[in-house]
Design a protein around this motif. Sequence first.
Motif, PDB file in Angstrom:
ATOM      1  N   UNK A  33       0.839  -1.202   0.000  1.00  0.00           N
ATOM      2  CA  UNK A  33       0.000   0.000   0.000  1.00  0.00           C
ATOM      3  C   UNK A  33       0.872   1.249   0.000  1.00  0.00           C
ATOM      4  N   UNK A  34       0.358   2.313  -0.542  1.00  0.00           N
ATOM      5  CA  UNK A  34       1.128   3.558  -0.619  1.00  0.00           C
ATOM      6  C   UNK A  34       1.442   4.142   0.754  1.00  0.00           C
ATOM      7  N   UNK A  35       0.660   3.771   1.788  1.00  0.00           N
ATOM      8  CA  UNK A  35       0.907   4.287   3.137  1.00  0.00           C
ATOM      9  C   UNK A  35       1.814   3.374   3.958  1.00  0.00           C
ATOM     10  N   UNK A  36       2.354   2.331   3.354  1.00  0.00           N
ATOM     11  CA  UNK A  36       3.077   1.305   4.105  1.00  0.00           C
ATOM     12  C   UNK A  36       4.194   1.871   4.959  1.00  0.00           C
ATOM     13  N   UNK A  37       4.986   2.780   4.397  1.00  0.00           N
ATOM     14  CA  UNK A  37       6.149   3.303   5.126  1.00  0.00           C
ATOM     15  C   UNK A  37       5.764   4.209   6.293  1.00  0.00           C
ATOM     16  N   UNK A  38       4.498   4.657   6.298  1.00  0.00           N
ATOM     17  CA  UNK A  38       4.044   5.522   7.390  1.00  0.00           C
ATOM     18  C   UNK A  38       3.707   4.732   8.653  1.00  0.00           C
ATOM     19  N   UNK A  39       3.639   3.413   8.517  1.00  0.00           N
ATOM     20  CA  UNK A  39       3.164   2.590   9.619  1.00  0.00           C
ATOM     21  C   UNK A  39       4.295   1.969  10.425  1.00  0.00           C
ATOM     22  N   UNK A  40       4.067   1.905  11.729  1.00  0.00           N
ATOM     23  CA  UNK A  40       4.880   1.071  12.612  1.00  0.00           C
ATOM     24  C   UNK A  40       4.114  -0.229  12.804  1.00  0.00           C
ATOM     25  N   UNK A  41       4.741  -1.332  12.422  1.00  0.00           N
ATOM     26  CA  UNK A  41       4.051  -2.626  12.402  1.00  0.00           C
ATOM     27  C   UNK A  41       4.556  -3.492  13.545  1.00  0.00           C
ATOM     28  N   UNK A  42       3.629  -4.071  14.275  1.00  0.00           N
ATOM     29  CA  UNK A  42       3.949  -4.985  15.373  1.00  0.00           C
ATOM     30  C   UNK A  42       3.362  -6.356  15.042  1.00  0.00           C
ATOM     31  N   UNK A  43       4.218  -7.363  15.071  1.00  0.00           N
ATOM     32  CA  UNK A  43       3.739  -8.743  14.894  1.00  0.00           C
ATOM     33  C   UNK A  43       3.865  -9.474  16.233  1.00  0.00           C
ATOM     34  N   UNK A  44       2.771 -10.083  16.662  1.00  0.00           N
ATOM     35  CA  UNK A  44       2.790 -10.909  17.871  1.00  0.00           C
ATOM     36  C   UNK A  44       3.195 -12.312  17.452  1.00  0.00           C
ATOM     37  N   UNK A  45       4.370 -12.736  17.866  1.00  0.00           N
ATOM     38  CA  UNK A  45       4.845 -14.076  17.508  1.00  0.00           C
ATOM     39  C   UNK A  45       5.722 -14.594  18.643  1.00  0.00           C
ATOM     40  N   UNK A  46       5.391 -15.762  19.140  1.00  0.00           N
ATOM     41  CA  UNK A  46       6.057 -16.294  20.326  1.00  0.00           C
ATOM     42  C   UNK A  46       7.423 -16.905  20.016  1.00  0.00           C
ATOM     43  N   UNK A  47       7.620 -17.320  18.760  1.00  0.00           N
ATOM     44  CA  UNK A  47       8.893 -17.925  18.361  1.00  0.00           C
ATOM     45  C   UNK A  47       9.482 -17.132  17.207  1.00  0.00           C
ATOM     46  N   UNK A  48      10.345 -16.155  17.488  1.00  0.00           N
ATOM     47  CA  UNK A  48      10.902 -15.298  16.430  1.00  0.00           C
ATOM     48  C   UNK A  48      11.658 -16.070  15.361  1.00  0.00           C
ATOM     49  N   UNK A  49      12.177 -17.258  15.714  1.00  0.00           N
ATOM     50  CA  UNK A  49      12.947 -18.037  14.743  1.00  0.00           C
ATOM     51  C   UNK A  49      12.094 -18.543  13.586  1.00  0.00           C
ATOM     52  N   UNK A  50      10.778 -18.607  13.784  1.00  0.00           N
ATOM     53  CA  UNK A  50       9.894 -19.102  12.721  1.00  0.00           C
ATOM     54  C   UNK A  50       9.431 -17.997  11.785  1.00  0.00           C
ATOM     55  N   UNK A  51       9.880 -16.768  12.033  1.00  0.00           N
ATOM     56  CA  UNK A  51       9.434 -15.628  11.231  1.00  0.00           C
ATOM     57  C   UNK A  51      10.280 -15.526   9.963  1.00  0.00           C
ATOM     58  N   UNK A  52       9.625 -15.446   8.796  1.00  0.00           N
ATOM     59  CA  UNK A  52      10.376 -15.292   7.550  1.00  0.00           C
ATOM     60  C   UNK A  52      11.250 -14.038   7.589  1.00  0.00           C
ATOM     61  N   UNK A  53      12.417 -14.116   6.945  1.00  0.00           N
ATOM     62  CA  UNK A  53      13.380 -13.018   6.979  1.00  0.00           C
ATOM     63  C   UNK A  53      12.825 -11.742   6.378  1.00  0.00           C
ATOM     64  N   UNK A  54      11.962 -11.890   5.339  1.00  0.00           N
ATOM     65  CA  UNK A  54      11.427 -10.692   4.696  1.00  0.00           C
ATOM     66  C   UNK A  54      10.517  -9.884   5.625  1.00  0.00           C
ATOM     67  N   UNK A  55      10.082 -10.508   6.708  1.00  0.00           N
ATOM     68  CA  UNK A  55       9.280  -9.790   7.710  1.00  0.00           C
ATOM     69  C   UNK A  55      10.166  -9.274   8.835  1.00  0.00           C
TER      70      UNK A  55
END
Length: 847
Positions: A93-115
Amino acid sequence: MKKQKVIKILHGFLHRYKPIDSRLRRIRGYQLLSKFGRKIYHNAVIRLSSSQRFYLENFDEIGVKKNVILFESHWGKNISCHPFAIYQALIGHQKAEDFSIIWVVNNPESVPAEISCRKNVKLIARDTIDYAKALLKAEYLVNNLTFPDYFIRKPSQFYVNTWHGIPIKTLGLDTNDRLFSFANGQRNFIQATHIPLAGEYAKKTTVDSYGAKNLNSHKVCKIGSPRIDTTLNTSRKSVLKRLGINYNKKVVLFAPTWRGRIGKPSMDFGFAIKALDHLSISLSDEYHVLVSLHGLVKEKLKGSLKGGFNFVPDEMDINEILAGVDILISDYSSITLDFFALNRPIILYVPDRSHYESERGLYIELEELPAKVVNELPELSNAIHNAVKPSEFPSYTAAVGKFIPNEDGKSSERLLSILFGSSQNLPVKESTKKKILVHPGGLLANGISNSFVNLVENIDHSKYEMTFIVDAKATDSSIIRKEYFVRLAEKCQVILLYPGIGLTFDEAKAYSKFTSKETNPSCYDEELINAAFRKEARRVFSDNSFDIAIYFSGYTFYWAQLFAHLDTNKRVIYQHCDMYAEASNSNPNRSLPQLNAVFSSYKHYETFVSVSDSVRIENERKLKSFYPSKYSTVTIENSISPSDIKRKSEIPLSLVSIQCATIINTTDHLKFVVVGRLSPEKNHKRLFRAFSILIKEEKKKAILFVVGDGPLREILKSEVRQLGIAEYVVFTGRLANPYPLVKACDCMVLASDYEGQGLVLLEALTLGVPCIGTNVPGIKCVLKDGIGILTETTANSFADAMITFANTPKKKPVIGFSAENYVASTLDSFYRYVCDEKISNDVVFDT
């Protein structure tokens, strides 16, 4: 999990110990010990719930920050499902860079690198201080399940509750599961501002099934299913490349849904082991089998499979994987409906179908789906070798139109347009009906519950939208409560309270002062309680408002305060008896000192309803100092359901109680009956002494049936033995349907010290059974104008009335009472005084 178990053990112990603690607190020395113990318990629970404590203590201090968006999927277990699809759309989205994004994830090792490598993405674990902070400050919150029970959406927050699939199996109120298991799910729907769903079918099977139909239907966006965007917008080759699967292989995904109850998945997956063993033998090398199972089951089966199968990787979203699948083997899982969007073959392997349908229930006849239904293993491999696309089934077009009518890969974009558009709130659907919210009490087997059920039966539902709220956990605890609940839910909207008011340390101390007999709350304590219940009302109801709020029971501080602080035009509280007498009763089996805390909440109510004129006068005389400066006191008598009473009375007595039927059919004795809780205010001892005079001194042949149960059961049985009348008194216990017995008896008797209104007398009169009762408020308002016999509150006076009745050669029929006109009168009063309706025609009474 260990913390939750400790809390559960503490709660269970204190719940059982509470009655003992209440009695011991009358001893001066014990009071200090009890206070100390309560403080230790409170501090222990606070320490065990650090995220909740932080959230509550900082609710007003941490403000909402613009352009902060929180994503959570499956309680932080992974990054997947609708939240992942919406996140992907946001990144583009065109507003993407304006956002601070928080992901709730209990195991950070399972998070894809692109995220995890994105500069504006922060990873936090659920149930931490950071998690509590994020819930407080995020402007947008996206979840496919539920936030914790303490979460309260602030007015400036936007909450997108996506649910996590289009159901095939039944959910919520459509299941036989515990109400408590989905109460927080309903609460999260109520908290949400936006609920994106595939279409009308998805709405009916999620929002409606959770009981939130009239509470949040206007927040539903029928824009399609965001997670199906992931399936449609992902290429097959990219999935196979990530999985390391040869492009020329036919990929089969075996993905059965989990079994068991919410919170307790079944570990019995023997059918899955057999199916996979069968596939390892029957499928050639041209097939590659992927397996997706519940996490706990997956761990159990890893070492049990013969074939070299691959489990789907935790870091990949199942809807991504669907894009690379050629044939899906599932059963009652919602991914079955997702997969239709690809028009690739689906096989439903359901060896436990009959059991599953009877235990859990399905919304769909499986044959309605454009898929091959298989019950036996030999059919499974054959179905794979002869796989047929859904579009080749006659039901395909209808199924797509019903289940996935809006899938074009752009559902997430449509949602973002709604969220970030000029109008972020969906239009509120206006109803022409007057909205009434009621808490009926604990749905115990008493007159209050019966009166409310009868009111619901009689009220005009075309004019009034009635919603009742109950404690889900308490309702689950009793078959009787559940029976009442089912009857009410057939005609009313229902809100399930997920119990556990969140209190700060200071609020908890203030709450204890209000509910403790030994301490007096200050003005500051009252301010703390008001603040706590304003939050609690928002936690329970969010921004839902009601025209009228009725606390129908009127006995509990929590409910009195909750209704005092919700958004409503009018607050009504019922007084079912002499409330001051209830609060000051010296009998420990009946004393209700907590009513003093209830009285302190009266200042927030406008209308006080008593169930008889005499009770109204007593309550106003004794409690007027608690009323606000402007108030009204009115009389609305208990409602009855004549047709229901008469219908139930026709059931053979032998089906209700074989013992009672045998006695009725084998004796010509005069038959008296008393129906009511075996508790002090009913004064059964007075009745027994009067009955003993009738039997022993007057030598009358009579039987007394005692219907009901309660704390005095054994004491009362001992009393009749001491009086020497045990062979003439029959304790039946509680009867779910007492009307056949009442109808078979000659006279209803009630010797109470006080009553709100003798509902059992009204029911007896409806069946044409004469009545004798003490001349006290609540009874004399029923047995007036010669309708029944009134006596003084002594055993001798009551005995005289029973003797007079016994000496009457021919029993007089009940004269002057019309059940139908009585109901019309009670409804007239309810509409006039509670609903503020102008009634043009007065009710005409038969005499």
